[in-house]
Design a protein around this motif. Structure first.
Motif, PDB file in Angstrom:
ATOM      1  N   THR A 136      34.818  44.316  46.919  1.00  0.00           N
ATOM      2  CA  THR A 136      35.044  43.917  48.346  1.00  0.00           C
ATOM      3  C   THR A 136      36.124  42.366  47.555  1.00  0.00           C
ATOM      4  O   THR A 136      35.272  41.784  46.755  1.00  0.00           O
ATOM      5  N   SER A 137      36.854  41.883  47.720  1.00  0.00           N
ATOM      6  CA  SER A 137      37.815  40.831  47.446  1.00  0.00           C
ATOM      7  C   SER A 137      37.198  39.622  47.937  1.00  0.00           C
ATOM      8  O   SER A 137      36.003  39.622  49.166  1.00  0.00           O
ATOM      9  N   LEU A 138      36.906  38.760  47.452  1.00  0.00           N
ATOM     10  CA  LEU A 138      36.642  36.791  47.548  1.00  0.00           C
ATOM     11  C   LEU A 138      37.415  36.627  49.424  1.00  0.00           C
ATOM     12  O   LEU A 138      37.079  36.155  50.661  1.00  0.00           O
TER      13      LEU A 138
ATOM     14  N   ALA B 274      40.214  33.950  41.514  1.00  0.00           N
ATOM     15  CA  ALA B 274      41.249  34.286  42.021  1.00  0.00           C
ATOM     16  C   ALA B 274      41.215  34.550  43.373  1.00  0.00           C
ATOM     17  O   ALA B 274      39.528  35.144  43.734  1.00  0.00           O
ATOM     18  N   PRO B 275      41.585  34.763  44.542  1.00  0.00           N
ATOM     19  CA  PRO B 275      41.062  34.718  46.226  1.00  0.00           C
ATOM     20  C   PRO B 275      40.786  36.502  46.187  1.00  0.00           C
ATOM     21  O   PRO B 275      40.251  37.224  46.439  1.00  0.00           O
ATOM     22  N   THR B 276      41.544  37.282  44.769  1.00  0.00           N
ATOM     23  CA  THR B 276      41.403  38.818  44.698  1.00  0.00           C
ATOM     24  C   THR B 276      40.443  38.746  43.876  1.00  0.00           C
ATOM     25  O   THR B 276      39.787  40.071  43.442  1.00  0.00           O
ATOM     26  N   ALA B 277      39.267  38.383  43.140  1.00  0.00           N
ATOM     27  CA  ALA B 277      37.864  38.096  42.795  1.00  0.00           C
ATOM     28  C   ALA B 277      37.076  39.350  43.248  1.00  0.00           C
ATOM     29  O   ALA B 277      37.093  39.313  44.466  1.00  0.00           O
ATOM     30  N   PRO B 278      36.189  40.385  42.847  1.00  0.00           N
ATOM     31  CA  PRO B 278      34.877  40.922  43.760  1.00  0.00           C
ATOM     32  C   PRO B 278      33.987  39.995  44.040  1.00  0.00           C
ATOM     33  O   PRO B 278      33.748  38.480  42.729  1.00  0.00           O
ATOM     34  N   VAL B 279      33.394  40.129  45.114  1.00  0.00           N
ATOM     35  CA  VAL B 279      31.847  39.145  45.123  1.00  0.00           C
ATOM     36  C   VAL B 279      31.442  39.625  45.133  1.00  0.00           C
ATOM     37  O   VAL B 279      30.078  38.950  44.573  1.00  0.00           O
TER      38      VAL B 279
END
Length: 602
Positions: A160-162, A204-209
């Motif tokens: 899931t993305s940040l 990045a906001p798209t990085a995985p949690v």
């Protein structure tokens, strides 16, 4: 016949109507010296409660126990159908007589009353402890985790993305998420983890949690005490715990919700330690430890949990002190080049007061002990200022003998083993109890493993090492009465030397023999039992006896500091009985150790 005294256990557990029933059915009897209350010729048809006098209970020629005022005689035969032991008046005796049917009716109606009449000393001690806990615990202390507010579990995959995680947390007004990795591990992602990921780590906001969640997750069970959850949070420095029931996550307990049920300020002490920026800041946190312990004295919290909490906070204090001093006086001491350890009761997690300092610093080979002497001296001085006295035996990092590299420690350990002496035994005992609080834990673990390997099968040394369990007399006499120093007001009795030490050191010796690496005495007992080296009954009795003795020790420490003597004359009937039963367990354990280690040969 007079009014029956309902002030002591188990009769204090009876309801008003049950007391009326007992009062209406009780009789009174007189016994001359030498007359039997129970025996093969007098089957268990009544329970006797001694008002005055002394009654000896025997199984054949073996003296089992001696009963005095307030004690019950004949319970085993009456309630459990056991063959009646011979109970004989040793002097003129007066006793209340409770008919068999009356006692059975009360047991059926009142489980707490029935549980008191247990078959072993350990069960009796557990009943004493339970009574004290019920009396002392406030509602929040007996509250279970499931009774607190639990945040609904929100679980997302690690991919899931940040940004998506942040949106989900906002929608549900959540402060954390559970993160499930592909391999099934469960982690926790907090709001601060999200903030740090974006603004500090510049992800990045798209990085995985999954890259910023914490997967070393600590769990708590739904039916655990809230107090246990607080210990976990304090020990691991965390603010939330996933809660499980039957292996499934049912919610998340957060610190703020736990505090709604707790009045202990352990979390505040831990926070002050974590946030300390100077030694003065740490001194303030150290001062807060004493009222914390005093507040828990008599609260009903099991003393082993009090000891673990106090020890954990003290260790946390020393971890932070060491970090501050390294940054200030030894910035060149690379991470992983040393290991700070605590020993003694603190190492075992059994600390109840600010005891003498017992610590050491192991340097990796190649490290220079001389270069850190300033740091070590500052450490000892700071601990003194925090209220931890100097060790009379100088077992402290400020002593060069306790700040050395691996090779030097290995040489000393070999000397303690190959050239046995009283000092060597004391040093080895302390080292076996050591726990790492800062640095590379493998430095300590490696040295301990060498000790266990070297002593495997060395029965002669193990016998010498165990011998100090007989150094102090257990203060209980032939007729199972407490033996006190009559020169002291109230009758002095050293509960540490006569009771706690033989259990702690005896269990330590058995742990050394069988390669048990745990340091806490309760954990050692459990491990020895699991290995089949301590029978179930012996293990249970030892654990309850040690808890009872530590409880009395804590009550004493709350009033008069580190003195280990108690005034037997000031004990309540329940405390007196618990102490007597605990010392009987100690006496039997010493006999077991004497036989096992052949201590009679010395």
């Amino acid at each position: 016949m007079g009014t029956f005294d309902f002030g002591g256990p188990p009769f204090d557990a009876l309801t008003p109507s049950e007391r009326d029933k007992l009062q209406g059915g009780v009789d009174i009897a007189y016994f001359k010296q030498g007359e039997r209350l129970t025996g093969p010729d007098r089957p268990g048809e009544a329970l006797f409660v001694i008002l005055k006098g002394l009654v000896a209970e025997r199984d054949g020629d073996d003296l089992l126990t001696v009963h005095g005022a307030g004690d019950c005689v004949g319970a085993m035969a009456l309630l459990h159908g056991a063959p009646p032991h011979v109970s004989e008046a040793q002097e003129e005796t007066i006793a209340h007589v409770l008919p068999r049917q009356l006692v059975l009716d009360l047991c059926r109606a009142n489980p707490r009353f029935e549980r008191f009449f247990a078959t072993s000393l350990g069960d009796r001690l557990a009943a004493h402890a339970q009574t004290q806990q019920v009396r002392g615990m406030a509602g929040f202390m007996v509250a279970r985790v499931q009774e607190a507010y639990l945040h609904p579990p929100l679980t997302v995959p690690a991919s899931t993305s940040l940004r998506s995680a942040a949106v989900l947390m906002k929608e549900h007004r959540a402060t954390s998420l559970l993160v499930e990795a592909e391999d099934g591990r469960l982690g926790v992602l907090s709001g601060s983890d999200l903030r740090d990921a974006v603004f500090i780590r510049d992800l990045a906001p798209t990085a995985p949690v999954g890259v910023c969640a914490t997967f070393r997750t600590v769990f708590v069970e739904a039916d655990d005490f809230l107090f246990s959850a607080q210990i976990l949070m304090t020990r691991h420095g965390i603010r939330r715990l996933p809660v499980r029931r039957d292996g499934k996550i049912i919610g998340v307990l957060e610190m703020i919700d736990l505090l709604g049920h707790m009045s202990s300020h352990a979390h505040l002490v831990a926070q002050r330690v974590d946030r300390a920026q100077s030694i003065d800041d740490l001194a303030g946190a150290a001062r807060a430890l004493e009222p914390l312990v005093q507040g828990m004295n008599g609260s009903g919290v099991p003393v082993r949990d009090v000891a673990r909490l106090v020890s954990d906070l003290s260790r946390k204090l020393q971890t932070k002190l060491f970090a501050l001093l390294v940054a200030e006086t030894a910035p060149d001491l690379a991470e992983g080049m040393s290991c700070l350890v605590v020993m003694g009761s603190e190492g075992r997690g059994e600390q109840l007061t600010k005891t003498d300092q017992d610590n050491a610093l192991i340097l990796r080979d190649g490290g220079d002990p001389v270069a850190v002497r300033g740091l070590c001296q500052r450490f000892t001085e700071a601990m003194v200022s925090f209220g931890y006295p100097l060790c009379p035996g100088a077992m402290m990092v400020s002593n060069p003998a306790w700040t050395q590299d691996e090779t030097a420690f290995r040489h000393d350990l070999l000397g303690w083993i190959t050239q046995p002496s009283e000092t060597g035994f004391l040093n080895l005992a302390a080292f076996l109890d050591a726990e790492a609080v800062a640095g590379d834990v493998n430095l300590l673990a490696g040295l301990k493993n060498e000790v266990f390997e070297r002593l495997r099968g060395n029965n002669a040394f193990l016998s010498l090492f165990a011998r100090p369990v007989l150094a102090f007399d257990t203060p209980i006499g032939f007729f199972h009465q407490l033996v006190v120093d009559r020169s002291e007001a109230g009758g002095g009795l050293d509960v540490k030397k006569g009771g706690i030490f033989p259990v702690v050191h005896g269990v330590r010796a058995l742990a050394l023999e069988y390669g048990v690496t745990e340091t806490n005495t309760f954990d050692r007992i459990k491990a020895l039992n699991a290995l089949g080296r301590l029978e179930d009954t012996v293990a249970a009795d030892l654990g309850e006896a040690l808890q009872a003795l530590m409880t009395l020790r804590l009550a004493r420490a709350g009033r008069e500091g580190a003195d280990t003597r108690i005034e037997a004359g000031a004990l309540s009937k329940a405390q007196h009985d618990a102490l007597r039963d605990a010392l009987l367990v100690v006496k039997r354990f010493k006999a077991l150790l004497s036989h096992h280690f052949h201590l009679g040969a010395f």
